[in-house]
Design an enzyme around this catalytic site. Structure first.
Site, PDB file in Angstrom:
ATOM      1  N   CYS A  61      -7.471   0.586   3.587  1.00 37.51           N
ATOM      2  CA  CYS A  61      -6.348   1.444   3.197  1.00 37.51           C
ATOM      3  C   CYS A  61      -6.873   2.862   3.036  1.00 37.51           C
ATOM      4  O   CYS A  61      -8.001   3.066   2.572  1.00 37.51           O
ATOM      5  CB  CYS A  61      -5.745   0.958   1.873  1.00 37.51           C
ATOM      6  SG  CYS A  61      -4.260   1.876   1.378  1.00 37.51           S
ATOM      7  N   LEU A 111       4.242   2.845  -9.140  1.00 35.61           N
ATOM      8  CA  LEU A 111       4.413   4.073  -9.915  1.00 35.61           C
ATOM      9  C   LEU A 111       3.135   4.344 -10.722  1.00 35.61           C
ATOM     10  O   LEU A 111       2.516   5.377 -10.582  1.00 35.61           O
ATOM     11  CB  LEU A 111       5.633   3.923 -10.831  1.00 35.61           C
ATOM     12  CG  LEU A 111       6.118   5.172 -11.544  1.00 35.61           C
ATOM     13  CD1 LEU A 111       6.523   6.257 -10.563  1.00 35.61           C
ATOM     14  CD2 LEU A 111       7.289   4.842 -12.470  1.00 35.61           C
ATOM     15  N   HIS A 112       2.785   3.411 -11.561  1.00 34.94           N
ATOM     16  CA  HIS A 112       1.540   3.428 -12.345  1.00 34.94           C
ATOM     17  C   HIS A 112       1.421   4.558 -13.353  1.00 34.94           C
ATOM     18  O   HIS A 112       0.606   4.485 -14.265  1.00 34.94           O
ATOM     19  CB  HIS A 112       0.298   3.386 -11.439  1.00 34.94           C
ATOM     20  CG  HIS A 112       0.250   2.173 -10.556  1.00 34.94           C
ATOM     21  ND1 HIS A 112       0.519   0.906 -11.021  1.00 34.94           N
ATOM     22  CD2 HIS A 112      -0.009   2.042  -9.233  1.00 34.94           C
ATOM     23  CE1 HIS A 112       0.417   0.040 -10.021  1.00 34.94           C
ATOM     24  NE2 HIS A 112       0.109   0.690  -8.925  1.00 34.94           N
ATOM     25  N   GLY A 144      -3.574  -2.392   2.327  1.00 33.06           N
ATOM     26  CA  GLY A 144      -2.934  -1.397   3.174  1.00 33.06           C
ATOM     27  C   GLY A 144      -1.652  -0.836   2.613  1.00 33.06           C
ATOM     28  O   GLY A 144      -1.061  -1.357   1.668  1.00 33.06           O
ATOM     29  N   GLU A 145      -1.238   0.266   3.217  1.00 29.87           N
ATOM     30  CA  GLU A 145       0.003   0.928   2.834  1.00 29.87           C
ATOM     31  C   GLU A 145       1.019   0.678   3.962  1.00 29.87           C
ATOM     32  O   GLU A 145       0.900   1.264   5.045  1.00 29.87           O
ATOM     33  CB  GLU A 145      -0.268   2.428   2.621  1.00 29.87           C
ATOM     34  CG  GLU A 145       0.967   3.288   2.460  1.00 29.87           C
ATOM     35  CD  GLU A 145       2.006   2.751   1.470  1.00 29.87           C
ATOM     36  OE1 GLU A 145       1.648   2.297   0.372  1.00 29.87           O
ATOM     37  OE2 GLU A 145       3.200   2.775   1.825  1.00 29.87           O
ATOM     38  N   SER A 203       5.954  -3.115  -0.535  1.00 33.04           N
ATOM     39  CA  SER A 203       5.475  -2.323  -1.661  1.00 33.04           C
ATOM     40  C   SER A 203       4.795  -1.068  -1.117  1.00 33.04           C
ATOM     41  O   SER A 203       3.903  -1.149  -0.276  1.00 33.04           O
ATOM     42  CB  SER A 203       4.476  -3.155  -2.479  1.00 33.04           C
ATOM     43  OG  SER A 203       3.934  -2.369  -3.516  1.00 33.04           O
ATOM     44  N   ASN A 259      -6.178  -5.840 -12.506  1.00 37.85           N
ATOM     45  CA  ASN A 259      -7.281  -6.708 -12.097  1.00 37.85           C
ATOM     46  C   ASN A 259      -8.548  -5.892 -12.157  1.00 37.85           C
ATOM     47  O   ASN A 259      -8.626  -4.839 -11.506  1.00 37.85           O
ATOM     48  CB  ASN A 259      -7.092  -7.154 -10.643  1.00 37.85           C
ATOM     49  CG  ASN A 259      -6.180  -8.334 -10.542  1.00 37.85           C
ATOM     50  OD1 ASN A 259      -6.408  -9.367 -11.161  1.00 37.85           O
ATOM     51  ND2 ASN A 259      -5.129  -8.177  -9.764  1.00 37.85           N
ATOM     52  N   CYS A 263      -6.089  -7.703  -4.397  1.00 36.30           N
ATOM     53  CA  CYS A 263      -6.587  -6.351  -4.262  1.00 36.30           C
ATOM     54  C   CYS A 263      -7.970  -6.184  -3.638  1.00 36.30           C
ATOM     55  O   CYS A 263      -8.789  -5.409  -4.133  1.00 36.30           O
ATOM     56  CB  CYS A 263      -6.565  -5.638  -5.611  1.00 36.30           C
ATOM     57  SG  CYS A 263      -5.117  -5.984  -6.576  1.00 36.30           S
ATOM     58  N   GLU A 283      -6.979  -9.884   3.955  1.00 34.32           N
ATOM     59  CA  GLU A 283      -6.702 -10.927   2.976  1.00 34.32           C
ATOM     60  C   GLU A 283      -5.220 -11.265   2.937  1.00 34.32           C
ATOM     61  O   GLU A 283      -4.376 -10.396   3.095  1.00 34.32           O
ATOM     62  CB  GLU A 283      -7.066 -10.422   1.580  1.00 34.32           C
ATOM     63  CG  GLU A 283      -8.530 -10.157   1.412  1.00 34.32           C
ATOM     64  CD  GLU A 283      -8.863  -9.635   0.018  1.00 34.32           C
ATOM     65  OE1 GLU A 283     -10.038  -9.397  -0.233  1.00 34.32           O
ATOM     66  OE2 GLU A 283      -7.937  -9.473  -0.800  1.00 34.32           O
ATOM     67  N   CYS A 305      -6.316   4.892  -3.973  1.00 34.94           N
ATOM     68  CA  CYS A 305      -5.937   4.698  -5.379  1.00 34.94           C
ATOM     69  C   CYS A 305      -7.205   4.368  -6.174  1.00 34.94           C
ATOM     70  O   CYS A 305      -8.020   3.542  -5.752  1.00 34.94           O
ATOM     71  CB  CYS A 305      -4.904   3.589  -5.524  1.00 34.94           C
ATOM     72  SG  CYS A 305      -3.329   4.023  -4.764  1.00 34.94           S
TER      73      CYS A 305
HETATM   74  N1  SAH Z   1      -0.103   0.184  -0.669  1.00 36.83           N
HETATM   75  C1  SAH Z   1       0.985  -0.523  -1.261  1.00 36.83           C
HETATM   76  C2  SAH Z   1       0.857  -2.029  -1.233  1.00 36.83           C
HETATM   77  C3  SAH Z   1      -0.466  -2.659  -1.432  1.00 36.83           C
HETATM   78  S1  SAH Z   1      -1.155  -2.680  -3.038  1.00 36.83           S
HETATM   79  C4  SAH Z   1       1.236  -0.024  -2.664  1.00 36.83           C
HETATM   80  O1  SAH Z   1       0.487   0.828  -3.128  1.00 36.83           O
HETATM   81  O2  SAH Z   1       2.199  -0.438  -3.271  1.00 36.83           O
HETATM   82  C5  SAH Z   1      -0.132  -3.796  -3.953  1.00 36.83           C
HETATM   83  C6  SAH Z   1      -0.051  -3.485  -5.426  1.00 36.83           C
HETATM   84  O3  SAH Z   1      -1.281  -3.794  -6.087  1.00 36.83           O
HETATM   85  C7  SAH Z   1       0.225  -2.030  -5.712  1.00 36.83           C
HETATM   86  O4  SAH Z   1       1.159  -1.900  -6.745  1.00 36.83           O
HETATM   87  C8  SAH Z   1      -1.134  -1.537  -6.162  1.00 36.83           C
HETATM   88  O5  SAH Z   1      -1.047  -0.353  -6.898  1.00 36.83           O
HETATM   89  C9  SAH Z   1      -1.608  -2.729  -6.940  1.00 36.83           C
HETATM   90  N2  SAH Z   1      -3.039  -2.760  -7.252  1.00 36.83           N
HETATM   91  C10 SAH Z   1      -4.069  -2.270  -6.531  1.00 36.83           C
HETATM   92  N3  SAH Z   1      -5.239  -2.469  -7.186  1.00 36.83           N
HETATM   93  C11 SAH Z   1      -4.935  -3.099  -8.328  1.00 36.83           C
HETATM   94  C12 SAH Z   1      -5.705  -3.587  -9.426  1.00 36.83           C
HETATM   95  N4  SAH Z   1      -7.027  -3.462  -9.455  1.00 36.83           N
HETATM   96  N5  SAH Z   1      -5.048  -4.203 -10.429  1.00 36.83           N
HETATM   97  C13 SAH Z   1      -3.699  -4.349 -10.404  1.00 36.83           C
HETATM   98  N6  SAH Z   1      -2.920  -3.911  -9.406  1.00 36.83           N
HETATM   99  C14 SAH Z   1      -3.522  -3.285  -8.383  1.00 36.83           C
END
Ligand code: SAH
Length: 370
Positions: free
Chosen positions: A137, A240-241, A184-185, A216, A315, A358, A117, A141
């Site tokens: 990925c 970070l989250h 992806g990472e 990111s 999201n 996402c 995407e 997460c």
């Molecule tokens: N792997 C990398 C980049 C891709 S994800 C990373 O983790 O940063 C891009 C961003 O979207 C990241 O901050 C990720 O944590 C966030 N993300 C993933 N799923 C999400 C969701 N359902 N709602 C909001 N942010 C989300």
């Protein structure tokens, strides 16, 4: 979700044809994967002058040629000889969605059938692109739609780059910034990511300023330290989250081995080396990372450091137990961080009426295919 506003198009019919032609092409190299030196070598073997390399590179990296026949300033005989030695793989649009806010989301399929995407987000005279660095990925997460289905494969540098050209051509306007926040990472595909960033930055590519190119990462510490030493001024965002170890372990099990303490140290080193301000992404999840205790841990993590916090509204992924926190709570996070001198903003969610960010579009299409 307002389905009435969604225009989804899909073109899956030519798959058989595509896989037959890619099987034939297996012995030929993908033109976009050749280094400059390799291209020059092929041209030398063909008795061609050096300037042809520049012409060809301009076709693939600026004009986004989809076939050798597009390269109209090359002699026909050269186009034919190139086609004998190389392939110019094409991406097809497997699905597209257009949001009422103007953003467009694409599911692009490469020759081997793998799809990723990317999103174009226009705003005034700017166009931001969100691109993927891997198909799927492996980081798992808990709140992420892509994480649920695992890693398919790394993308090549040209596949990362092509997504940006595709969006540019669809909007028919200059791309002003790119965020590698798609699937992806990026730091699990470091070399291809860096090569793509360099070409996006290059005057012989899309010429986008390094500060407008953002990677990111979920926090792969060795690669953060490597990234700090790259000469370009690319921007870094870290997901970070949560600044509470047990919460972060639950949300982001793929980076459990990199503790928050070590991440804190690594980011200190990053700032010392680069002098640049990293962004921390924080998706607010109701009842999970939105408590006062979580907020104070976030404050401690950022206070006194160069940091920008991006509060993201989660999201909602179908079937997931996680829900976004309220807008009011997001506002409280921003205010409290501001009190201690940490700049924080709430990320405007784009394309909320389409399959958002996402991995959701891919997920839906792959379900249909499967
Ligand atoms: N792997 C990398 C980049 C891709 S994800 C990373 O983790 O940063 C891009 C961003 O979207 C990241 O901050 C990720 O944590 C966030 N993300 C993933 N799923 C999400 C969701 N359902 N709602 C909001 N942010 C989300």
């Amino acid at each position: 979700m307002q389905d009435a506003n969604i225009k989804t198009t899909s073109s899956e019919g030519d798959d058989a044809e595509k896989s037959a032609s890619s099987a034939k092409a297996q012995t030929r190299r993908e033109l976009r994967d050749l280094s400059h030196g390799e291209l020059v070598e092929i041209l030398e073997q063909l008795g061609q002058p050096k300037f042809r390399a520049k012409q060809i590179e301009d076709w693939i990296w600026v004009k986004n040629a989809q076939s050798f026949d597009d390269m109209t300033n090359l002699p026909k005989s050269l186009r034919a000889s190139l086609a004998e030695r190389c392939v110019l793989g094409g991406t097809t649009v497997a699905a597209q969605q257009v949001s009422t806010d103007g953003s467009r989301k694409y599911l692009l399929r490469f020759d081997d059938g793998v799809a990723v995407e990317c999103v174009g987000m226009p705003s005034g005279n700017r166009l931001a692109v969100c691109a993927s660095t891997q198909a799927g990925c492996g980081m798992k997460c808990a709140f992420c739609a892509t994480g649920a289905s695992g890693l398919t494969r790394n993308l090549t540098a040209s596949e990362i780059y092509e997504q940006v050209m595709h969006v540019r051509d669809d909007f028919n306007t200059r791309v002003t910034s790119v965020v590698l926040m798609g699937q992806g990472e990026p730091f699990m595909n470091y070399d291809a990511t860096l090569a793509a960033l360099r070409r996006l930055n290059s005057p012989d590519g899309l010429g986008i300023g390094a500060r407008h190119l953002t990677v990111s990462t979920c926090g792969i510490i060795p690669q953060i330290l490597r990234f700090a030493k790259e000469p370009e001024q690319f921007t870094l965002a870290v997901s970070l989250h949560s600044a509470v170890q047990r919460t972060r372990n639950m949300l982001m099990p793929g980076v459990k081995r990199y503790s928050l303490l070590n991440l804190y140290d690594a980011m200190g080193t990053y700032v010392d080396i680069t002098g640049r301000r990293p962004t921390y992404e924080y998706a607010l999840i109701r009842g999970v990372n939105d408590s006062d205790e979580e907020l104070e841990s976030l404050v401690d993590f950022c206070r006194g450091n160069l940091a920008h916090v991006n509060i993201i509204q989660l999201n909602q992924v179908p079937g997931s137990k996680f829900e976004p926190a309220s807008e009011a709570r997001a506002g409280e996070f921003v205010r409290r961080l501001g009190q201690v001198g940490v700049e924080a903003t709430i990320r405007v969610s784009r394309g909320a009426d389409i399959d958002a960010a996402c991995g959701q579009l891919r997920q839906r299409m792959e379900r249909r295919r499967g």
